[in-house]
Design a protein around this motif. Structure first.
Motif, PDB file in Angstrom:
ATOM      1  N   LEU B  63       0.845  -1.192   0.000  1.00 39.48           N
ATOM      2  CA  LEU B  63       0.000   0.000   0.000  1.00 39.48           C
ATOM      3  C   LEU B  63       0.884   1.247   0.000  1.00 39.48           C
ATOM      4  N   PRO B  64       0.384   2.363  -0.553  1.00 39.65           N
ATOM      5  CA  PRO B  64       1.122   3.618  -0.420  1.00 39.65           C
ATOM      6  C   PRO B  64       1.181   4.043   1.050  1.00 39.65           C
ATOM      7  N   TRP B  65       2.137   4.929   1.406  1.00 41.62           N
ATOM      8  CA  TRP B  65       2.390   5.232   2.812  1.00 41.62           C
ATOM      9  C   TRP B  65       1.166   5.754   3.543  1.00 41.62           C
ATOM     10  N   TRP B  66       0.401   6.628   2.885  1.00 43.86           N
ATOM     11  CA  TRP B  66      -0.733   7.227   3.596  1.00 43.86           C
ATOM     12  C   TRP B  66      -1.807   6.174   3.895  1.00 43.86           C
ATOM     13  N   ALA B  67      -1.992   5.232   2.960  1.00 37.92           N
ATOM     14  CA  ALA B  67      -2.974   4.171   3.193  1.00 37.92           C
ATOM     15  C   ALA B  67      -2.481   3.252   4.307  1.00 37.92           C
TER      16      ALA B  67
END
Lengths: 296, 330
Positions: B63-67
């Motif tokens: 997942l991307p960092w914010w997710a």
């Protein structure tokens, strides 16, 4: 004083003879077969009891008669082993305490529960029901609750003034005296706009100077259309302000009736006052010999 | 005695990602203990769930960092619910016992070799902040490479990004706590701290309020773990029970029933730690203390314990608290 108060009394609360479990003309609480035991001890075992509407009912009895336990059961703070009870036609069995309070049946506690480290005014404002700002999301938007909060504050200040606590509004409740805390607890209960006010020993630990004002407050509750049920050991208070008296002993209702007559019943004298009620304590314990008064 | 180095290292402790992570976790405890009266001794567990939730979702699920960070937050919410459901109906002391055990369970789950593929076991997880595919936290760094700041407070661009992000999150949490506690919701929460039966008798759903407070404080703790993870790596050796007690020290230092207290408390805690660690090892180096430098810097933990005891006895309300509002003697 007592004549004046008696004139407020509503006659004809009951139907038929005043006996344990007799029917009332307009009952607010109807209790059936409520039983609660702690281990082998049966604390409460009430067959049938009706509490009249818009009247002041006193619940009396010796220590351990189950009065406070009955209070806890009726308000949802404890659950009975068996039994049903209804409040204005709504069955309350199995309903949690906070929902019982929302229905308009509010109680106070024998050991006063002032919220010590909140100010007197915060104590009062906490009592108000239906506050929009008490939802977690709406609390973040002051525009939603600020106006209502100001209205609650006005109402709280009016009540505090009635209970002569308005000058203490910014003090922590912990700094109040025992009697003032009793007053605060009662005033806070009134913030919920109750229909039935249940007071657990409102006089316990209150100094005599405050007694009269507390009595007046209880009488005023009835004038304002509320029903009062209270537990009390102070017989003067019971005689002066109660319209109806329910006597409990060993978990059962042993007598009920108007205060003038119920106090004279043999069951009450035996159960509650004991057989020595007119005798000096010194004689009962056999420590002092009292010389009989002349002419007796 | 090298006073220059002592001073330098002490000042540097003012602003580090670790200080911010501590401040966030202490803020969560302020919600739990200071305002709602919930004795949570498992804040390290909330931090672990937050940090690992972020790291695992980036490394294992891509997942991307914010997710990934959102997963960490959701994880701490679930942890709060699982903890609260059986315990919030009980008396406060039981919550303390359950939380301390639950935090240990969480840590041991991350430590066990059974899930090494996902958790990295004792080595922990690393390399999730910078990603080849450009979805890592440091890949979104808006600051150009280089050094920023002056004197002891200089950071490289990576640290600066973590600090900026951490301060933004901390600011948001501070605002949230402040906004909640000035509202009627906060009044109910404080009432529950004083006597939940009295609040129940006034028609408030005490259980629901306690659960909400547990979740909010838990999310703050989880965010603390996330900020911690965003700076370095996560490993089970970090989220130990003593971390919980260091955060309690920060909280009580600043003042449990205050908004800014926990933040100031965390800063003081780390500044003191840095000072004592440097000062004591310098004392050992110059022969004043008859112990090795390693032993000398460990001595600071003894002093932290002593300090915590003195604090609770003589200044229970902390530096910023109102003495009347929170004491341990009722």
């Amino acid at each position: 004083m007592s004549n004046n108060e008696k004139s407020h009394r509503t006659g004809g609360l009951h139907i038929g003879e005043p006996a344990p479990g007799c029917a009332k003309t307009d009952p607010m609480l109807i209790i059936d077969h409520v039983k609660k035991s702690f281990g082998g001890l049966t604390a409460v075992d009430v067959e049938h009891l009706e509490i009249p509407k818009n009247a002041i009912t006193a619940l009396i009895g010796p220590n351990g008669a189950g009065k406070t336990t009955l209070f806890n059961l009726l308000t949802g703070f404890d659950s009975p082993d068996t039994g049903t009870w209804s409040f204005e036609g709504t069955s309350l069995a199995g309903i949690p305490a906070f929902k019982v309070a929302q229905l308009g049946q509010v109680r106070t506690f024998q050991l006063t529960k002032a919220l010590s480290l909140l100010t007197v005014l915060e104590n009062m404002k906490l009592g108000a029901t239906g506050q929009r700002g008490e939802g977690i999301l709406s609390s973040l938007i002051p525009a939603l609750w600020r106006k209502q909060d100001a209205e609650i504050e006005i109402k709280a200040m009016e009540l505090l003034a009635r209970f002569k606590l308005d000058t203490k509004k910014d003090d922590f409740a912990a700094s109040l005296s025992g009697g003032q805390r009793k007053l605060l607890e009662m005033a806070r209960a009134l913030m919920t706009d109750p229909v039935l006010v249940m007071l657990d020993e409102p006089m316990a630990g209150v100094n005599p100077a405050l007694t009269q004002s507390l009595l007046d407050h209880v009488i005023n509750l009835k004038k304002d259309g509320m029903t009062v049920l209270f537990v009390e050991h102070d017989m003067h208070m019971v005689r002066h302000i109660a319209d109806w008296v329910v006597v409990m002993a060993e978990g059962k209702v042993v007598a009920e009736g108007p205060p003038e007559t119920v106090m004279k019943e043999q069951a009450v004298i035996d159960a509650y006052l004991g057989s020595h009620q007119d005798t000096d304590l010194g004689v009962v314990t056999g420590r002092i010999n009292i010389i009989p008064e002349e002419g007796k | 005695m090298d006073w220059g180095s002592i001073l330098n290292n002490t000042i540097a402790a003012f602003l580090t990602p670790t200080t911010i992570a501590f401040a966030l976790a202490a803020l969560g405890l302020a919600m739990h203990f200071g305002f709602a009266g919930l004795l949570n001794f498992g804040i390290a567990g909330f931090m672990a769930i937050g940090g690992y939730g972020y790291a695992i979702s980036v490394l294992t699920f891509g997942l991307p960092w914010w997710a990934g960070m959102m997963v960490g937050v959701v994880g701490s919410i679930l942890f709060a619910i699982v903890l609260g459901l059986p315990t919030l109906r009980l008396r406060g002391d039981y919550l303390a016992i359950v939380t301390i055990a639950a935090a240990e369970i969480a840590r041991l789950m991350f430590l066990t070799t059974a899930f090494t593929d996902v958790t990295g076991s004792a080595d922990g997880l690393f390399g999730f902040n910078t990603r080849q595919d450009g979805t890592g936290f440091q890949n979104s760094n808006p600051f150009p490479s280089g050094d920023y700041g002056f004197g002891p407070l200089s950071f490289n661009h990576q640290t600066l990004w973590v600090l900026t992000f951490g301060i933004a999150i901390l600011g948001l949490c501070l605002w949230l706590l402040w906004a909640l506690m000035r509202s009627p919701w906060g009044r109910v929460i404080k009432g529950i701290r004083e006597d939940e039966d009295a609040v129940r008798a006034l028609g408030k759903n005490v259980f629901a309020y306690k659960m909400q407070a547990l979740i909010i404080g838990g999310v703050f703790g989880g965010l603390g773990g996330i900020v911690f993870a965003a700076f370095s790596n996560v490993s089970p050796g970090v989220f130990v029970t003593s971390l919980t007690f260091f955060i309690w020290t920060s909280l009580l230092l600043g003042g449990a029933a205050t908004i800014l207290g926990p933040v100031i408390g965390a800063i003081i805690f780390w500044v003191l730690q840095a000072f004592l660690s440097n000062f004591l090892s310098q004392l050992a180096l110059s022969g004043i203390l008859p112990v090795s430098t390693t032993q000398a810097s460990t001595l600071r933990f003894v002093l932290v314990g002593l300090g915590l005891m003195l604090l609770v006895i003589y200044r229970p309300q902390g530096i910023f608290g109102d003495k009347r509002e929170l004491t341990f003697v009722k």
